[in-house]
Design a protein around this motif. Structure first.
Motif, PDB file in Angstrom:
ATOM      1  N   LYS A 485       1.272  -0.867   0.142  1.00 34.73           N
ATOM      2  CA  LYS A 485      -0.279   0.078  -0.556  1.00 34.73           C
ATOM      3  C   LYS A 485       0.809   1.146   0.045  1.00 34.73           C
ATOM      4  O   LYS A 485       0.432   2.472  -0.434  1.00 34.73           O
ATOM      5  CB  LYS A 485      -0.776   0.272   1.133  1.00 34.73           C
ATOM      6  N   TYR A 486       1.943   1.243   0.898  1.00 38.74           N
ATOM      7  CA  TYR A 486       2.586   2.532   0.952  1.00 38.74           C
ATOM      8  C   TYR A 486       4.206   2.444   0.567  1.00 38.74           C
ATOM      9  O   TYR A 486       4.590   3.081   0.533  1.00 38.74           O
ATOM     10  CB  TYR A 486       2.494   3.043   2.312  1.00 38.74           C
ATOM     11  N   ALA A 487       4.614   1.803  -0.260  1.00 40.96           N
ATOM     12  CA  ALA A 487       5.771   1.584  -1.128  1.00 40.96           C
ATOM     13  C   ALA A 487       6.972   1.486  -0.624  1.00 40.96           C
ATOM     14  O   ALA A 487       8.247   1.554  -0.902  1.00 40.96           O
ATOM     15  CB  ALA A 487       5.794   2.475  -2.050  1.00 40.96           C
ATOM     16  N   GLY A 488       6.409   0.491   0.442  1.00 41.88           N
ATOM     17  CA  GLY A 488       7.355   0.318   1.703  1.00 41.88           C
ATOM     18  C   GLY A 488       8.582   1.389   2.146  1.00 41.88           C
ATOM     19  O   GLY A 488       9.366   1.607   1.686  1.00 41.88           O
ATOM     20  N   PRO A 489       7.554   2.238   3.229  1.00 40.62           N
ATOM     21  CA  PRO A 489       8.590   3.770   3.594  1.00 40.62           C
ATOM     22  C   PRO A 489       9.797   3.156   4.153  1.00 40.62           C
ATOM     23  O   PRO A 489      10.256   4.254   4.091  1.00 40.62           O
ATOM     24  CB  PRO A 489       7.314   4.715   3.704  1.00 40.62           C
ATOM     25  N   SER A 490       9.580   2.555   5.094  1.00 36.04           N
ATOM     26  CA  SER A 490      10.911   2.063   5.656  1.00 36.04           C
ATOM     27  C   SER A 490      12.001   1.771   5.702  1.00 36.04           C
ATOM     28  O   SER A 490      12.997   2.137   6.252  1.00 36.04           O
ATOM     29  CB  SER A 490      10.060   1.318   7.243  1.00 36.04           C
ATOM     30  N   ALA A 491      12.477   1.945   4.495  1.00 33.81           N
ATOM     31  CA  ALA A 491      13.320   1.648   3.027  1.00 33.81           C
ATOM     32  C   ALA A 491      13.996   3.183   2.376  1.00 33.81           C
ATOM     33  O   ALA A 491      15.108   3.672   2.665  1.00 33.81           O
ATOM     34  CB  ALA A 491      12.627   0.384   2.330  1.00 33.81           C
ATOM     35  N   ARG A 492      12.825   4.019   3.409  1.00 32.31           N
ATOM     36  CA  ARG A 492      13.664   5.752   3.038  1.00 32.31           C
ATOM     37  C   ARG A 492      13.400   6.266   4.294  1.00 32.31           C
ATOM     38  O   ARG A 492      13.999   7.093   4.649  1.00 32.31           O
ATOM     39  CB  ARG A 492      13.017   6.230   1.847  1.00 32.31           C
ATOM     40  N   TYR A 493      12.222   6.108   5.287  1.00 29.38           N
ATOM     41  CA  TYR A 493      12.272   7.214   6.468  1.00 29.38           C
ATOM     42  C   TYR A 493      13.803   6.826   7.287  1.00 29.38           C
ATOM     43  O   TYR A 493      14.097   7.835   8.081  1.00 29.38           O
ATOM     44  CB  TYR A 493      10.971   7.239   7.379  1.00 29.38           C
ATOM     45  N   CYS A 494      14.500   6.097   7.608  1.00 27.88           N
ATOM     46  CA  CYS A 494      15.080   4.885   8.244  1.00 27.88           C
ATOM     47  C   CYS A 494      16.459   6.159   7.536  1.00 27.88           C
ATOM     48  O   CYS A 494      16.946   5.726   7.122  1.00 27.88           O
ATOM     49  CB  CYS A 494      15.483   3.934   8.605  1.00 27.88           C
ATOM     50  N   PRO A 495      17.322   6.938   8.534  1.00 32.86           N
ATOM     51  CA  PRO A 495      18.372   7.641   8.240  1.00 32.86           C
ATOM     52  C   PRO A 495      19.013   6.680   8.139  1.00 32.86           C
ATOM     53  O   PRO A 495      20.538   7.009   8.085  1.00 32.86           O
ATOM     54  CB  PRO A 495      18.277   8.809   8.831  1.00 32.86           C
ATOM     55  N   ALA A 496      18.955   5.346   8.758  1.00 34.12           N
ATOM     56  CA  ALA A 496      20.532   4.112   8.761  1.00 34.12           C
ATOM     57  C   ALA A 496      20.368   3.149   8.264  1.00 34.12           C
ATOM     58  O   ALA A 496      21.877   2.207   8.477  1.00 34.12           O
ATOM     59  CB  ALA A 496      20.939   4.778  10.510  1.00 34.12           C
ATOM     60  N   GLY A 497      19.169   2.940   7.214  1.00 38.00           N
ATOM     61  CA  GLY A 497      18.948   2.149   6.364  1.00 38.00           C
ATOM     62  C   GLY A 497      19.373   0.097   6.708  1.00 38.00           C
ATOM     63  O   GLY A 497      19.916   0.004   6.936  1.00 38.00           O
ATOM     64  N   VAL A 498      18.306   1.032   8.008  1.00 41.06           N
ATOM     65  CA  VAL A 498      17.894  -0.510   8.693  1.00 41.06           C
ATOM     66  C   VAL A 498      17.517  -1.981   8.426  1.00 41.06           C
ATOM     67  O   VAL A 498      17.228  -2.163   8.354  1.00 41.06           O
ATOM     68  CB  VAL A 498      17.444  -0.243  10.395  1.00 41.06           C
TER      69      VAL A 498
END
Length: 549
Positions: A485-498
């Protein structure tokens, strides 16, 4: 691990977090009663290791706590000499004059500092007074008394197996009990979050709002360095995609703090805050400043931005929330350290009065009263409408109407009353189908850098055999919901690439958590649209090791 029997140590006050709020509380308690038994527990490897802030410090907090801080060698070395505000376009800039701004926006009595070094100095003052400070001691659980009050914390658990079970090398930690417990964990601390939920402290309050602050330290060409200069920008590259802006502070030794803040209520899940920061440094103004220099440190943290109307109730039986655990940042000033210090002082005074009256484990209502009606409340009330105006109507309205409202509040009234924030930042995220993807330029390795390269400059380290401190409530949600639904935003909002979504030929997409990279910013806990990620504290001493942030 609730069934483990642990040794317990008794204190008058147990303080979680050696930031400006916690250390101020410890110092004030000892000023009021040198025999008061105070302990400060810090999850970083040393005091200051997890402290990241802009920072231009308003010294009013230090003035109230330690009036002779100059004579005692506090590391406030660079007084602000020049204060600049710019609106940026892609290729140019427009200076916003200082004279229409309300007096509270003036920085000329303030100092450019490393808050990490300020906290190290404060810890020295506290230890000289007899405060026990234990770095490398994560507080992983709260301890409750028979009547449901908070009576202490569990600290110093080491050596758990990767699945969270107890192994032969596990150290179960200790319980540290206090007549009162102060939580000064910073933004979105795991124990504070538990207390707020357990005692329903946010009832009747607006949702807390947050920003993501990212910061690099640069050593620049001495010919370009202007010690004491403070610059803030708004506009490009964020435009209408998100609220936020930059800060550029010239401290001593030809060093410059370069920072970028993105408000986390952005709608477009394709937005990549870290890459917006990297793109910002290619603006002609920044390119001219930074070319020929080198970046020497990097870090990131969330910032509480809800202000006056979002502060939860600050006390529950046996416990008080201090500083950023409550959210005391003055958003237009980009300052909260002075209020954190004042909150620590106020909590200490309320606790000492209670202890002298033979009370313990109750609610320190005097602390909350002081915060809401005293200097902190007055500071935040003046600017309470700037953030909701910005969120609802954009930057221009925030500058014009927000500036007018700050002037009115400075004169003692407001035509707007108190505006509401509405949605929390997770709920503000819209489905990817409603937005276009954003094409970001590739970092050049000179002015801009990829995340993993930059994370190395945060000196982050986690023991890889420990349990991941980032917990999914439902392991299926990242792929089935957030990616779909959201294009996997955790891959972007994390500033450390977790976080990353890994595709392998012939296999389902896999969600990977690289917890070793985590700089403890808590953005995932805040911005995940499904609220499926729970940030908890890792093993003590792990995480970033910021030198001069």
């Amino acid at each position: 691990m609730a069934d483990i029997e642990r040794e317990a140590m008794e204190y008058d006050v147990v303080i979680v977090g050696a930031g400006p709020a916690g250390l101020s509380a410890a110092i004030r308690l000892k000023q009021l009663d040198p025999d008061c038994n105070v302990v400060v527990l810090e999850k970083g490897s040393e005091v200051g290791a997890h402290i990241l802030s802009g920072a231009v410090l308003d010294p009013c907090g230090l003035d109230a706590l330690i009036p002779d801080w100059k004579e005692k060698g506090a590391p406030l070395n660079t007084q602000v000499k020049e204060d600049n505000f710019y609106m940026l376009g892609e290729a140019g800039k427009l200076r916003i004059p200082n004279f229409p701004m309300p007096p509270l926006m003036n920085n000329h009595h303030n100092y450019i500092v490393s808050m990490g070094n300020v906290c190290r100095w404060m810890a020295e003052q506290a230890e000289e007074m007899g405060v026990e400070i234990f770095p490398g001691m994560s507080c992983s659980e709260l301890a409750y008394g028979d009547n449901g009050e908070v009576k202490g914390v569990v600290a110093g658990v080491f050596g758990l197996e990767a699945d969270g079970s107890i192994g032969e090398n596990t150290e179960p930690g200790m319980e540290l009990h206090g007549k009162y417990v102060f939580l000064s964990e910073g933004v979105r601390g795991s124990l504070s979050k538990e207390v707020i939920a357990k005692y329903n402290l946010s009832e009747g309050k607006e949702p807390q709002k947050f920003g993501l602050g990212m910061k690099e330290i640069w050593e620049i060409d001495p010919a370009k360095h202007k010690e004491g200069t403070v610059t803030h920008t708004m506009g490009w590259p964020l435009g209408s995609n998100a609220g936020g802006g930059s800060f550029v502070y010239h401290l001593e030794n030809n060093q410059v703090y370069v920072g970028f803040v993105v408000h986390l209520n952005y709608k477009n899940p394709h937005l990549f805050p870290y890459m917006e920061f990297q793109r910002f440094k290619h603006h002609p103004m920044m390119k001219d400043l930074l070319e020929g220099g080198k970046r020497v440190a990097y870090g990131a943290r969330a910032i509480s931005e809800g202000g006056y109307q979002s502060m939860p109730k600050m006390v529950a039986p046996g416990v008080a929330l201090l500083g950023c655990s409550v959210g005391m940042v003055n958003v237009p000033r980009i300052k909260g350290n002075h209020n954190a210090m004042l909150s620590g002082k106020a909590a200490a005074e309320a606790a000492m009065d209670a202890i002298k009256a033979d009370r313990s484990g109750d609610e320190l209502t005097a602390y909350e009263d002081e915060v809401r009606t005293g200097a902190i409340g007055k500071d935040l009330k003046k600017v309470r409408n700037v953030k909701p105006l910005w969120s609802k109507y954009g930057l221009t309205a925030s500058l014009a109407v927000g500036g007018f409202d700050m002037w009115c509040n400075t004169l003692g009234f407001s035509l707007l009353g108190t505006l509401k924030h509405g949605k929390n930042d997770a709920d503000a995220t819209e489905e990817a189908s409603k937005h276009k993807a954003i094409d970001y330029p590739k970092p050049d390795g000179k002015l801009s850098f990829d995340r993993l390269t930059n994370v190395a400059f945060s000196f982050t380290n986690h023991e890889e055999s420990q349990p991941a401190h980032l917990h999914l409530k439902d392991a299926s949600v990242p792929v089935d919901v957030n990616l779909a639904k959201y294009a996997g935003p955790s891959a972007r909002y994390c500033p450390a690439g977790v976080y990353e979504f890994v595709e392998e030929a012939g296999k389902d997409t896999k969600f990977v958590i690289n917890f070793q990279n985590c700089v403890h910013c808590k953005t995932c806990d805040i911005k995940d649209p499904s609220q499926n990620i729970n940030w908890t504290t890792p093993q003590g001493g792990d995480g970033p090791n910021y030198p001069n942030m």
